[in-house]
Write an enzyme that holds these catalytic residues in place. Structure first.
Site, PDB file in Angstrom:
ATOM      1  N   GLU A   5       8.977  24.419  26.422  1.00 29.11           N
ATOM      2  CA  GLU A   5       9.890  24.769  27.397  1.00 29.11           C
ATOM      3  C   GLU A   5       9.541  23.574  28.795  1.00 29.11           C
ATOM      4  O   GLU A   5       8.734  23.345  29.084  1.00 29.11           O
ATOM      5  CB  GLU A   5       9.407  25.351  28.432  1.00 29.11           C
ATOM      6  N   GLU A  35       3.066  31.351  23.924  1.00 30.10           N
ATOM      7  CA  GLU A  35       1.326  30.761  25.310  1.00 30.10           C
ATOM      8  C   GLU A  35       0.162  32.081  24.961  1.00 30.10           C
ATOM      9  O   GLU A  35       0.323  32.620  26.296  1.00 30.10           O
ATOM     10  CB  GLU A  35       1.814  31.117  26.956  1.00 30.10           C
TER      11      GLU A  35
HETATM   12  C1  GAL Z   1       6.764  30.232  30.638  1.00 30.76           C
HETATM   13  C2  GAL Z   1       7.165  31.290  29.342  1.00 30.76           C
HETATM   14  C3  GAL Z   1       8.465  31.666  29.334  1.00 30.76           C
HETATM   15  C4  GAL Z   1       8.616  31.567  30.487  1.00 30.76           C
HETATM   16  C5  GAL Z   1       8.868  30.732  31.281  1.00 30.76           C
HETATM   17  C6  GAL Z   1       9.405  31.121  33.075  1.00 30.76           C
HETATM   18  O1  GAL Z   1       5.553  30.099  31.011  1.00 30.76           O
HETATM   19  O2  GAL Z   1       6.221  30.820  28.209  1.00 30.76           O
HETATM   20  O3  GAL Z   1       8.845  33.020  28.738  1.00 30.76           O
HETATM   21  O4  GAL Z   1       8.627  33.021  31.309  1.00 30.76           O
HETATM   22  O5  GAL Z   1       7.542  30.211  31.257  1.00 30.76           O
HETATM   23  O6  GAL Z   1       8.565  29.964  34.003  1.00 30.76           O
END
Ligand code: GAL
Length: 671
Positions: free
Chosen positions: A310, A150
């Site tokens: 994710e 990110e």
């Molecule tokens: C994302 C990040 C992850 C984790 C996740 C939690 O933005 O890339 O490492 O922190 O959020 O929701």
């Protein structure tokens, strides 16, 4: 047909379990396979274990993890660790720490906050990326590179000031050219050397914060500087593993980076999807926002399939209020990603840690590794659905309607001293147009001003406040060749450098209207227009224009501009250009855009969708169409399909009305 299957995976942090690895790592592999997981993303925040001391490397544990993945038939998306650094690095090389807009240095902590100009950081990143690439180049588990995490960037340290000045010199050549491009005679701000130009202190008032041109240049610099850093990270990866694709996980509409530019440098775009489902009627809006973000991310990757890197198989933990998504939501959000062009469903994270700020974040496995829980069951359900719809993998969209989302237009609006000074609502406005097109039954491609328009029959361009070089000409040629163009209020106000025009504004000939004045309000100011037998309310912004060749299809009904055009049409060559001069709600846009597109002979994917239902389509290399129907209603909905289809979910064939389950995504193959 080659064996197709979606990636189904998760972020995985085995190093957090180093002390318990004998018990945990093997069990994780077993559980992952049980859940139908075929990929794990590793190494994302592993720097402290990969390089425990400066120059002392230890890859033995990662060797073991990679071997375990390979032995269990799983793919590894291997990350470069630059998203977070070990404390020794900040202690030994303080230059890795950023400086904020008020010129205060950061102290060590948190993540995503390195200075990308720091020679030490650049060297350390190159070193570790080189070692990773050399070591795993021929490892059977290595499937893709996940660069950093990110990315974001804004650092005001002296080195970054120098980098900014060098970037300015490269762009403008001479300081006078910069002064003219920024209109610096205003308030006597003419610089006499590049060395005098500092980054703006926005939003603090300590130094320069008011100049829109200066602010815009800083945004562009930060975005380019980050893209250069990405390039630096990629160099060793591309050198030692030329056949392994590279991605970086993006954050949808994040304002700091022109993702179209960054996307053009990646092999595949990926992004992190965290809809904040509310378990009530707001979920329809949330679903629309999510669909918009998927389409935008696909756009930044040139409309190729992307990866949902994710998503959360439960409740996140970082929101003010962390609402639990009801059963079925994980399946809905996973298939929604596929519907919009994803070739993966991936979660954050596989096994939750025992401590740290994410100890209570949703995960496939809780820290004790047990599987007797809803998240695990729902992940198994997703796995089952992904197997059923496997033929869809790799297929692409073929949308004929393009919607413009452009970071440069957005930045210029963010700093524009007009209308709603601190909230011009660019993102909301484009999203509302997207939602309207989807409600009207269309699949939509998000593009920027640099994108190729030839695949499209219609280009919808709301609030393109700043015109990038060549866009007006390209849009005009598109209309002349028979295309349908739509532009909204606050379009074409400034050129590439954020300067107003002194000759005929480039969009005037295309639109056939001349923009005269702009009215903005918050509350207590009524206006509306009548079109096709209905009265449509206007909110917050009204542009006053005079006709220069176009015809008025509707006029304002109130205020001193009663009777002036609000919806206009201009015939251009074989095509047409419409403008909407005022802000309206999504219902009105659905009616207007749906009406104009149908009148232009551009059919939707499915006609007469019930409220809360949208459709998308993907096509494989043989032209086989896969149709997705998304029902965001909390009750079943009926849709009349335009021809014969076979459901990939249960194999049933249908021709005519189908019932969609409540809050569901159904996937069909055209017969
Ligand atoms: C994302 C990040 C992850 C984790 C996740 C939690 O933005 O890339 O490492 O922190 O959020 O929701």
């Amino acid at each position: 047909m080659a064996d197709k299957h979606f990636l189904h995976g998760a972020d995985y942090n085995p190093e957090q379990w180093m002390k318990h690895k004998a018990a945990v790592w093997q069990e994780d592999m077993r559980r992952a396979k049980e859940a139908g997981i075929n990929e794990l993303s590793v190494g994302i925040f592993s720097w402290a274990f990969l390089e425990p001391e400066d120059g002392v490397y230890d890859f033995t544990w990662l060797d073991e993890v990679m071997d375990l993945l390979a032995a269990n038939g799983m793919k590894a998306i291997l990350a470069t660790p630059s998203g977070s650094r070990p404390p020794w690095m900040a202690e030994k090389y303080p230059s890795v720490l950023r400086m904020d807009n008020e010129r205060k240095p950061y102290v060590y902590g948190a993540r995503h906050n390195a200075c990308y100009s720091s020679p030490d950081f650049r060297r350390k990143v190159t070193e570790i990326n080189t070692r990773l690439a050399q070591r795993y180049a021929n490892h059977p588990a290595l499937y893709m590179w996940h660069v950093s995490n990110e990315y974001n960037y804004e650092c005001h340290c002296p080195r970054c000031q120098k980098a900014f000045q060098a970037w300015l010199k490269e762009r403008y050549g001479t300081i006078d050219e910069l002064n003219d491009s920024w209109w610096n005679t205003f308030w006597s701000h003419r610089f006499s050397s590049f060395a005098q130009v500092e980054s703006p202190t926005t939003p603090s008032f300590l130094g320069e914060w008011e100049s829109p041109n200066h602010n815009l240049a800083w945004r562009r610099f930060c975005s380019d500087h980050l893209a250069d850093f990405f390039q630096l990270e990629c160099e060793p990866l591309r050198k030692y593993t030329p056949n392994i694709p590279v991605t970086a996980n993006l954050m949808h509409t994040f304002p700091g980076i022109d993702y179209f530019e960054l996307g053009r440098r990646m092999d595949v775009v990926s992004w992190d999807n965290y809809p904040r489902w509310k378990n009530d009627e707001r979920d329809r809006d949330i679903s629309e926002w999510t669909g918009f973000r998927h389409d935008l991310m696909r756009g930044t990757g040139g409309q190729k399939p992307f990866l949902m890197m994710e998503s959360c198989p439960g409740a996140v933990n970082w929101d003010d209020v962390n609402t639990l998504p009801p059963p079925g939501t994980v399946l809905y959000q996973s298939l929604q990603a596929i519907a919009h062009g994803s070739d993966s469903v991936q979660y954050f994270q596989f096994r939750a840690g025992r401590g740290g700020s994410e100890q209570f974040h949703g995960s496939v496995l809780p820290p004790d590794g047990s599987t007797d829980n809803r998240a695990f069951r729902e992940v198994c359900e997703v796995s089952d659905a992904l197997c059923r719809i496997a033929p869809v993998c790799g297929s692409r969209t073929r949308n004929r309607v393009a919607l413009v989302y452009d970071w440069h237009a957005r930045w210029a609006l963010d700093y524009a001293w007009t209308a709603h000074r601190f909230h011009q609502k660019y993102e909301e406005t484009v999203q509302s147009h997207h939602a309207a097109l989807c409600r009207a039954g269309y699949g939509v491609d998000l593009i920027d001003q640099k994108s190729d328009l030839t695949p499209y029959r219609a280009v919808i361009a709301p609030m393109v406040f700043l015109l990038r070089e060549g866009f007006a000409e390209k849009l005009t040629a598109f209309a002349e060749a028979g295309g349908l163009v739509y532009l909204s209020y606050m379009s074409g106000y400034v050129d590439e450098e954020d300067l107003r025009f002194i000759t005929q504004p480039p969009l005037e000939a295309l639109t056939g209207v001349r923009t005269d004045e702009l009215d903005a309000w918050d509350k207590g100011h009524e206006n509306h227009f009548c079109w096709q037998g209905r009265e449509w309310p206007i909110h917050q912004v009204a542009q006053l224009c005079s006709l220069r060749g176009a015809e008025a299809l509707a006029v304002y009904e109130r205020q001193f501009y009663k009777g002036m055009p609000v919806l206009t049409r201009n015939r251009v060559g074989d095509g047409v250009c419409y403008t909407l001069q005022a802000r309206v709600d999504t219902d009105c846009l659905t009616h207007v855009l749906g009406g104009l597109l149908r009148e232009g002979g551009i059919p939707p994917l499915v006609e007469h969708l019930p409220e809360g239902v949208t459709a998308t389509a993907r096509y494989d290399e043989d032209g086989q169409q896969y149709l997705f129907l998304l029902n965001t209603n909390r009750e079943a909905a009926q849709v009349a399909l335009p021809k014969g289809y076979r459901s990939l979910m249960d194999g049933r064939e249908t021709n005519g009305p189908v019932m969609l389950d409540a809050f569901s995504v159904t996937v069909f193959a055209a017969l």
